[in-house]
Write a protein that holds these residues in place. Structure first.
Motif, PDB file in Angstrom:
ATOM      1  N   ASP A 213    -139.521  74.246  -2.559  1.00 38.90           N
ATOM      2  CA  ASP A 213    -139.425  73.852  -4.149  1.00 38.90           C
ATOM      3  C   ASP A 213    -138.628  74.819  -4.525  1.00 38.90           C
ATOM      4  OD1 ASP A 213    -142.609  74.149  -4.795  1.00 38.90           O
ATOM      5  OD2 ASP A 213    -143.086  75.400  -2.969  1.00 38.90           O
ATOM      6  N   THR A 214    -137.210  74.123  -3.622  1.00 40.09           N
ATOM      7  CA  THR A 214    -136.354  74.738  -4.192  1.00 40.09           C
ATOM      8  C   THR A 214    -135.242  73.415  -4.517  1.00 40.09           C
ATOM      9  OG1 THR A 214    -136.169  77.225  -3.181  1.00 40.09           O
ATOM     10  CG2 THR A 214    -134.054  76.224  -3.255  1.00 40.09           C
ATOM     11  N   ASP A 215    -134.191  73.321  -5.352  1.00 38.52           N
ATOM     12  CA  ASP A 215    -133.385  71.991  -6.103  1.00 38.52           C
ATOM     13  C   ASP A 215    -132.401  72.972  -6.176  1.00 38.52           C
ATOM     14  OD1 ASP A 215    -135.754  70.455  -6.419  1.00 38.52           O
ATOM     15  OD2 ASP A 215    -135.664  70.273  -8.151  1.00 38.52           O
ATOM     16  N   VAL A 216    -132.693  73.941  -6.349  1.00 35.26           N
ATOM     17  CA  VAL A 216    -130.142  74.421  -6.810  1.00 35.26           C
ATOM     18  C   VAL A 216    -130.380  75.788  -5.540  1.00 35.26           C
ATOM     19  CG1 VAL A 216    -128.794  75.306  -8.294  1.00 35.26           C
ATOM     20  CG2 VAL A 216    -130.836  73.414  -8.480  1.00 35.26           C
ATOM     21  N   ILE A 217    -129.508  76.169  -5.418  1.00 37.35           N
ATOM     22  CA  ILE A 217    -129.466  77.671  -4.714  1.00 37.35           C
ATOM     23  C   ILE A 217    -127.823  78.041  -5.577  1.00 37.35           C
ATOM     24  CG2 ILE A 217    -128.747  78.630  -2.139  1.00 37.35           C
ATOM     25  CD1 ILE A 217    -130.026  76.339  -1.512  1.00 37.35           C
ATOM     26  N   ALA A 218    -127.812  78.965  -5.485  1.00 36.69           N
ATOM     27  CA  ALA A 218    -126.088  79.953  -5.970  1.00 36.69           C
ATOM     28  C   ALA A 218    -126.792  80.959  -4.598  1.00 36.69           C
ATOM     29  CB  ALA A 218    -127.268  80.727  -7.527  1.00 36.69           C
ATOM     30  N   LEU A 219    -125.554  80.571  -4.232  1.00 35.42           N
ATOM     31  CA  LEU A 219    -124.863  81.697  -2.920  1.00 35.42           C
ATOM     32  C   LEU A 219    -123.763  82.590  -2.906  1.00 35.42           C
ATOM     33  CD1 LEU A 219    -125.638  81.976   0.364  1.00 35.42           C
ATOM     34  CD2 LEU A 219    -123.336  80.297   0.596  1.00 35.42           C
ATOM     35  N   TYR A 220    -124.057  84.113  -2.652  1.00 32.74           N
ATOM     36  CA  TYR A 220    -122.648  84.771  -3.293  1.00 32.74           C
ATOM     37  C   TYR A 220    -122.654  85.691  -1.597  1.00 32.74           C
ATOM     38  CZ  TYR A 220    -120.504  89.011  -4.300  1.00 32.74           C
ATOM     39  OH  TYR A 220    -120.158  90.157  -4.458  1.00 32.74           O
ATOM     40  N   SER A 221    -121.320  85.458  -1.103  1.00 32.57           N
ATOM     41  CA  SER A 221    -121.264  86.049  -0.524  1.00 32.57           C
ATOM     42  C   SER A 221    -119.327  87.178  -0.285  1.00 32.57           C
ATOM     43  CB  SER A 221    -121.195  84.957   0.686  1.00 32.57           C
ATOM     44  OG  SER A 221    -120.233  85.513   2.477  1.00 32.57           O
ATOM     45  N   GLU A 222    -120.095  87.695   0.822  1.00 30.97           N
ATOM     46  CA  GLU A 222    -118.871  88.677   0.909  1.00 30.97           C
ATOM     47  C   GLU A 222    -117.907  88.870   1.716  1.00 30.97           C
ATOM     48  OE1 GLU A 222    -120.655  92.738   0.342  1.00 30.97           O
ATOM     49  OE2 GLU A 222    -120.696  93.015  -2.269  1.00 30.97           O
ATOM     50  N   GLY A 223    -118.998  88.592   3.024  1.00 34.65           N
ATOM     51  CA  GLY A 223    -117.923  88.059   4.459  1.00 34.65           C
ATOM     52  C   GLY A 223    -118.900  87.357   5.176  1.00 34.65           C
ATOM     53  N   ILE A 224    -118.346  86.207   5.744  1.00 34.01           N
ATOM     54  CA  ILE A 224    -118.832  86.224   6.384  1.00 34.01           C
ATOM     55  C   ILE A 224    -118.429  85.812   7.863  1.00 34.01           C
ATOM     56  CG2 ILE A 224    -119.443  83.172   7.844  1.00 34.01           C
ATOM     57  CD1 ILE A 224    -119.396  83.906   4.397  1.00 34.01           C
ATOM     58  N   LYS A 225    -119.970  86.595   8.707  1.00 31.46           N
ATOM     59  CA  LYS A 225    -120.196  87.162   9.964  1.00 31.46           C
ATOM     60  C   LYS A 225    -120.648  85.707  10.994  1.00 31.46           C
ATOM     61  CE  LYS A 225    -121.586  91.238   8.264  1.00 31.46           C
ATOM     62  NZ  LYS A 225    -123.058  92.521   8.365  1.00 31.46           N
ATOM     63  N   GLU A 226    -120.753  84.701  10.892  1.00 30.60           N
ATOM     64  CA  GLU A 226    -121.293  83.749  11.206  1.00 30.60           C
ATOM     65  C   GLU A 226    -121.235  82.373  10.923  1.00 30.60           C
ATOM     66  OE1 GLU A 226    -123.598  81.126  13.317  1.00 30.60           O
ATOM     67  OE2 GLU A 226    -124.403  81.762  12.083  1.00 30.60           O
ATOM     68  N   SER A 227    -119.639  81.720  11.456  1.00 29.22           N
ATOM     69  CA  SER A 227    -119.731  80.631  10.244  1.00 29.22           C
ATOM     70  C   SER A 227    -120.447  79.339  10.942  1.00 29.22           C
ATOM     71  CB  SER A 227    -118.338  80.513  10.173  1.00 29.22           C
ATOM     72  OG  SER A 227    -117.810  79.703  12.015  1.00 29.22           O
ATOM     73  N   ALA A 228    -120.785  78.990  11.730  1.00 30.59           N
ATOM     74  CA  ALA A 228    -121.139  77.848  12.311  1.00 30.59           C
ATOM     75  C   ALA A 228    -122.995  77.938  11.963  1.00 30.59           C
ATOM     76  CB  ALA A 228    -121.525  77.641  13.822  1.00 30.59           C
ATOM     77  N   GLY A 229    -123.084  78.360  11.602  1.00 31.80           N
ATOM     78  CA  GLY A 229    -125.163  78.537  10.962  1.00 31.80           C
ATOM     79  C   GLY A 229    -124.744  78.035   9.277  1.00 31.80           C
ATOM     80  N   LEU A 230    -123.600  78.741   8.973  1.00 32.93           N
ATOM     81  CA  LEU A 230    -123.093  78.691   7.687  1.00 32.93           C
ATOM     82  C   LEU A 230    -122.981  76.612   7.108  1.00 32.93           C
ATOM     83  CD1 LEU A 230    -123.132  79.775   4.250  1.00 32.93           C
ATOM     84  CD2 LEU A 230    -121.137  80.668   4.761  1.00 32.93           C
ATOM     85  N   ILE A 231    -122.387  76.643   8.033  1.00 28.16           N
ATOM     86  CA  ILE A 231    -121.475  75.058   7.565  1.00 28.16           C
ATOM     87  C   ILE A 231    -122.873  74.866   7.884  1.00 28.16           C
ATOM     88  CG2 ILE A 231    -119.552  73.190   8.850  1.00 28.16           C
ATOM     89  CD1 ILE A 231    -118.157  76.132   9.075  1.00 28.16           C
ATOM     90  N   VAL A 232    -123.302  74.747   9.094  1.00 26.41           N
ATOM     91  CA  VAL A 232    -124.396  73.824   9.343  1.00 26.41           C
ATOM     92  C   VAL A 232    -125.426  73.612   7.993  1.00 26.41           C
ATOM     93  CG1 VAL A 232    -126.882  73.007  10.901  1.00 26.41           C
ATOM     94  CG2 VAL A 232    -124.345  73.594  11.798  1.00 26.41           C
ATOM     95  N   ALA A 233    -125.749  74.729   7.969  1.00 23.26           N
ATOM     96  CA  ALA A 233    -126.809  74.775   6.741  1.00 23.26           C
ATOM     97  C   ALA A 233    -126.319  74.158   4.996  1.00 23.26           C
ATOM     98  CB  ALA A 233    -127.056  76.993   6.319  1.00 23.26           C
ATOM     99  N   LEU A 234    -125.068  74.923   5.099  1.00 19.69           N
ATOM    100  CA  LEU A 234    -124.191  73.775   3.549  1.00 19.69           C
ATOM    101  C   LEU A 234    -124.285  71.961   3.894  1.00 19.69           C
ATOM    102  CD1 LEU A 234    -121.292  76.489   3.741  1.00 19.69           C
ATOM    103  CD2 LEU A 234    -122.981  76.510   1.863  1.00 19.69           C
ATOM    104  N   GLN A 235    -124.001  72.097   4.945  1.00 23.20           N
ATOM    105  CA  GLN A 235    -123.479  70.391   5.391  1.00 23.20           C
ATOM    106  C   GLN A 235    -125.255  70.368   4.931  1.00 23.20           C
ATOM    107  OE1 GLN A 235    -122.201  70.198   9.323  1.00 23.20           O
ATOM    108  NE2 GLN A 235    -120.699  69.113   8.414  1.00 23.20           N
ATOM    109  N   ALA A 236    -126.900  70.560   5.308  1.00 26.89           N
ATOM    110  CA  ALA A 236    -127.734  70.382   5.376  1.00 26.89           C
ATOM    111  C   ALA A 236    -128.062  70.214   3.206  1.00 26.89           C
ATOM    112  CB  ALA A 236    -128.782  71.264   5.668  1.00 26.89           C
ATOM    113  N   ALA A 237    -127.808  71.324   2.981  1.00 28.92           N
ATOM    114  CA  ALA A 237    -127.986  71.565   2.602  1.00 28.92           C
ATOM    115  C   ALA A 237    -127.469  69.875   0.804  1.00 28.92           C
ATOM    116  CB  ALA A 237    -127.221  73.000   0.990  1.00 28.92           C
ATOM    117  N   ARG A 238    -126.245  70.085   1.493  1.00 30.88           N
ATOM    118  CA  ARG A 238    -125.289  68.570   0.291  1.00 30.88           C
ATOM    119  C   ARG A 238    -126.263  67.433   0.808  1.00 30.88           C
ATOM    120  NH1 ARG A 238    -119.384  67.763   2.779  1.00 30.88           N
ATOM    121  NH2 ARG A 238    -120.934  67.055   4.997  1.00 30.88           N
TER     122      ARG A 238
END
Length: 238
Positions: A213-238
């Protein structure tokens, strides 16, 4: 990143327990119940309060052990010192995930950090996952699930749509929710991650990427604690 796919019930719970439930709809432990009742949440709501038989018109339970079933998701609104024991009880019952409103953990110093570590250890013993602590929680407009005490919805409830908001900051996540509502932007999910003792920004991003049910994601971060998982998720989103 640890198996985010089985966390889809965080967005679509069939049953929700509120630990530290309040009969006052304006208190932290009362807002989630009040919001879900007003928005017609179709799942089962289980208030847990040892001092009341009824909370906001719903049967209340004295403890986690007294619940009639293991809830899909638990909202925990008790003081930090009491949280590890509550998490242990929920995990033992088989609860899938808990949203921790409580503050006073790693953000408060070494003693809080130890309490946070105890809560995570108790959850992991039985495979339960944690959002927070110090989290403003989750809002799912399409189902009326409000695992949140965000006050901005008092100015207007968000309408269902296909935009998700994922924010580390509860204050900024609440602001984005309010701004989207004012602009008539429909929302699929709003998730505010807090301290990220267990579920990271990347974990939550992957959950909403997987949400049909999601087509667009707005993401707000103040600091990345765990980068590997975020990169994988961003690649999946793209």
């Amino acid at each position: 990143m640890r198996d985010p796919h089985h966390l889809e019930h965080l967005l679509n719970p069939r049953s929700v327990a509120v630990i530290g439930a309040s009969d006052d709809p304006l208190r932290i432990g009362g807002r989630p119940i009040s919001y879900m009742l007003k928005q017609g949440f179709a799942g089962r709501i289980y208030p847990v309060n040892p001092n009341r038989d009824v909370v906001q018109g719903l049967k209340a339970y004295a403890s986690v052990a007294d619940l009639p079933e293991a809830p899909d998701v638990a909202v925990v609104a008790v003081p930090a010192a009491a949280t590890p024991a509550v998490i242990a009880a929920l995990a033992h019952r088989g609860t899938g995930a808990a949203i921790l409103f409580s503050a006073g953990f790693a953000e408060a110093g070494p003693e809080g950090a130890e309490l946070q570590a105890q809560a995570v250890a108790a959850a992991r013993t039985h495979g339960m996952r944690l959002l927070g602590p110090n989290s403003l929680g989750i809002v799912i407009p399409r189902t009326g699930f409000f695992g949140s005490f965000v006050s901005s919805v008092e100015l207007g409830m968000p309408r269902p749509g296909r935009v998700a908001i994922v924010s580390q900051s509860g204050a900024y996540g609440g602001h984005l929710l309010s701004a989207a509502t004012a602009a008539d932007i429909g929302l699929s999910a709003v998730v505010m991650t807090g301290n990220e003792a267990d579920l990271s920004l990347g974990d939550v991003l992957q959950i909403v990427v997987n949400d049909p049910d999601t087509d667009v994601i707005a993401l707000y971060s103040e600091g990345i604690k765990e980068s590997a998982g975020l990169i994988v998720a961003l690649q999946a989103a793209r």
